[in-house]
Design an enzyme around this catalytic site. Structure first.
Site, PDB file in Angstrom:
ATOM      1  N   ARG A  26      -6.156  -0.743  -5.617  1.00  0.00           N
ATOM      2  CA  ARG A  26      -4.959   0.007  -5.204  1.00  0.00           C
ATOM      3  C   ARG A  26      -4.649   1.142  -6.179  1.00  0.00           C
ATOM      4  O   ARG A  26      -4.136   2.182  -5.805  1.00  0.00           O
ATOM      5  CB  ARG A  26      -3.732  -0.913  -5.169  1.00  0.00           C
ATOM      6  CG  ARG A  26      -3.723  -1.915  -4.034  1.00  0.00           C
ATOM      7  CD  ARG A  26      -2.349  -2.566  -3.955  1.00  0.00           C
ATOM      8  NE  ARG A  26      -2.347  -3.785  -3.181  1.00  0.00           N
ATOM      9  CZ  ARG A  26      -2.267  -3.853  -1.855  1.00  0.00           C
ATOM     10  NH1 ARG A  26      -2.193  -2.748  -1.148  1.00  0.00           N
ATOM     11  NH2 ARG A  26      -2.259  -5.002  -1.226  1.00  0.00           N
ATOM     12  N   GLY A  86       0.793  -1.233   0.000  1.00  0.00           N
ATOM     13  CA  GLY A  86       0.000   0.000   0.000  1.00  0.00           C
ATOM     14  C   GLY A  86       0.819   1.273   0.000  1.00  0.00           C
ATOM     15  O   GLY A  86       0.506   2.225  -0.714  1.00  0.00           O
ATOM     16  N   ASP A 117      -4.356   2.834  11.408  1.00  0.00           N
ATOM     17  CA  ASP A 117      -5.690   2.460  11.868  1.00  0.00           C
ATOM     18  C   ASP A 117      -5.606   2.229  13.386  1.00  0.00           C
ATOM     19  O   ASP A 117      -5.660   3.170  14.166  1.00  0.00           O
ATOM     20  CB  ASP A 117      -6.101   1.204  11.088  1.00  0.00           C
ATOM     21  CG  ASP A 117      -7.521   0.762  11.328  1.00  0.00           C
ATOM     22  OD1 ASP A 117      -8.374   1.603  11.614  1.00  0.00           O
ATOM     23  OD2 ASP A 117      -7.793  -0.456  11.207  1.00  0.00           O
ATOM     24  N   GLU A 156       3.749   5.243   5.227  1.00  0.00           N
ATOM     25  CA  GLU A 156       2.632   4.284   5.327  1.00  0.00           C
ATOM     26  C   GLU A 156       1.432   4.809   4.548  1.00  0.00           C
ATOM     27  O   GLU A 156       1.288   6.011   4.342  1.00  0.00           O
ATOM     28  CB  GLU A 156       2.236   4.118   6.802  1.00  0.00           C
ATOM     29  CG  GLU A 156       2.784   2.858   7.458  1.00  0.00           C
ATOM     30  CD  GLU A 156       2.018   1.586   7.079  1.00  0.00           C
ATOM     31  OE1 GLU A 156       1.341   1.570   6.028  1.00  0.00           O
ATOM     32  OE2 GLU A 156       2.100   0.616   7.840  1.00  0.00           O
ATOM     33  N   ASP A 157       0.576   3.906   4.161  1.00  0.00           N
ATOM     34  CA  ASP A 157      -0.661   4.311   3.506  1.00  0.00           C
ATOM     35  C   ASP A 157      -1.691   4.798   4.524  1.00  0.00           C
ATOM     36  O   ASP A 157      -2.332   5.823   4.347  1.00  0.00           O
ATOM     37  CB  ASP A 157      -1.242   3.161   2.659  1.00  0.00           C
ATOM     38  CG  ASP A 157      -1.244   1.816   3.393  1.00  0.00           C
ATOM     39  OD1 ASP A 157      -0.927   1.777   4.600  1.00  0.00           O
ATOM     40  OD2 ASP A 157      -1.556   0.801   2.742  1.00  0.00           O
TER      41      ASP A 157
HETATM   42  P1  5GP Z   1      -3.122  -0.948  11.963  1.00  0.00           P
HETATM   43  O1  5GP Z   1      -2.040  -1.868  12.439  1.00  0.00           O
HETATM   44  O2  5GP Z   1      -2.820   0.516  12.199  1.00  0.00           O
HETATM   45  O3  5GP Z   1      -4.457  -1.342  12.533  1.00  0.00           O
HETATM   46  O4  5GP Z   1      -3.318  -1.213  10.438  1.00  0.00           O
HETATM   47  C1  5GP Z   1      -2.464  -0.760   9.473  1.00  0.00           C
HETATM   48  C2  5GP Z   1      -2.693  -1.498   8.176  1.00  0.00           C
HETATM   49  O5  5GP Z   1      -4.041  -1.979   8.094  1.00  0.00           O
HETATM   50  C3  5GP Z   1      -2.525  -0.601   6.987  1.00  0.00           C
HETATM   51  O6  5GP Z   1      -1.193  -0.560   6.540  1.00  0.00           O
HETATM   52  C4  5GP Z   1      -3.451  -1.222   5.960  1.00  0.00           C
HETATM   53  O7  5GP Z   1      -2.792  -2.260   5.276  1.00  0.00           O
HETATM   54  C5  5GP Z   1      -4.558  -1.838   6.807  1.00  0.00           C
HETATM   55  N1  5GP Z   1      -5.764  -0.989   6.868  1.00  0.00           N
HETATM   56  C6  5GP Z   1      -6.230  -0.288   7.923  1.00  0.00           C
HETATM   57  N2  5GP Z   1      -7.348   0.391   7.617  1.00  0.00           N
HETATM   58  C7  5GP Z   1      -7.591   0.120   6.318  1.00  0.00           C
HETATM   59  C8  5GP Z   1      -8.604   0.564   5.394  1.00  0.00           C
HETATM   60  O8  5GP Z   1      -9.514   1.342   5.679  1.00  0.00           O
HETATM   61  N3  5GP Z   1      -8.504   0.076   4.121  1.00  0.00           N
HETATM   62  C9  5GP Z   1      -7.522  -0.778   3.729  1.00  0.00           C
HETATM   63  N4  5GP Z   1      -7.522  -1.176   2.472  1.00  0.00           N
HETATM   64  N5  5GP Z   1      -6.556  -1.206   4.570  1.00  0.00           N
HETATM   65  C10 5GP Z   1      -6.585  -0.756   5.846  1.00  0.00           C
END
Ligand code: 5GP
Length: 174
Positions: free
Chosen positions: A163, A42, A101, A97-98
């Protein structure tokens, strides 16, 4: 399950914000060489766009970690699938990072990077969902704060699709 994608942040807005971030980062790293580290897949789309408009010398490297599967909830674990090509010790590192979350992925990555002793370590994310945060993590550069919705486009996928969309879209499941 069928899904529909609606525009949350338009292409023009995304592009303008990426240029703004690049200008801020260029100023902050004046006189330095910046090591951009991208988390595949991403982050790659965003990092390449960002790098185009950064005016200090830039080196890029890639890392692949597993966080999400093909669903929409965090696994809460980070496993390195592909490590960086170059060591980061003594370098000014910016993790790109993309999306942030829960913060779990970045929190794990940050701890891991810190143990490799870079000269400095900061984080830049295109999107941030602050309402979803479970683990505190400092993010120095944020493109857009977004509400709690599953988004695609600008590098973000749903089951590896979308993507390549040039805008940020919200996936609605029907
Ligand atoms: P975290 O560890 O912060 O919960 O998640 C980070 C990763 O979760 C991101 O790099 C991404 O790959 C995925 N992610 C979190 N939210 C989303 C979302 O709304 N859409 C998508 N496609 N991926 C997400």
């Amino acid at each position: 399950m069928a899904e529909k994608v609606s525009v949350l942040i338009a292409e023009e807005e995304v592009n303008a914000r990426i240029r703004e971030l690049a200008a801020i980062i260029s100023k902050d790293y004046e006189g330095k060489q910046l090591h951009l580290v991208c988390v595949l897949k991403g982050g790659a789309y965003f990092m390449i766009e960002l790098a185009k408009y950064i005016t200090v010398p830039v080196v890029i490297d890639f890392m692949s970690v597993s966080s999400y599967g093909s669903g929409t909830t965090s696994a809460g674990r980070v496993k390195i699938l592909k490590d960086l090509d170059e060591p980061v010790q003594g370098k000014d590192v910016l993790i790109v990072e993309d999306i942030v979350d829960s913060g779990r992925t970045l929190s794990c990555l940050k701890t891991m990077f810190e143990s490799r002793e870079p000269a400095s370590l900061s984080i830049c994310t295109l999107l941030d969902k602050p309402s979803r945060r479970e683990v505190e993590v400092d993010v120095e550069y944020v493109g857009f704060e977004i509400p709690d919705a599953f988004v695609v486009g600008c590098g973000l996928d749903f089951d590896q699709r979308y993507r390549n969309f040039p805008y940020v879209g919200v996936v609605e499941f029907e």
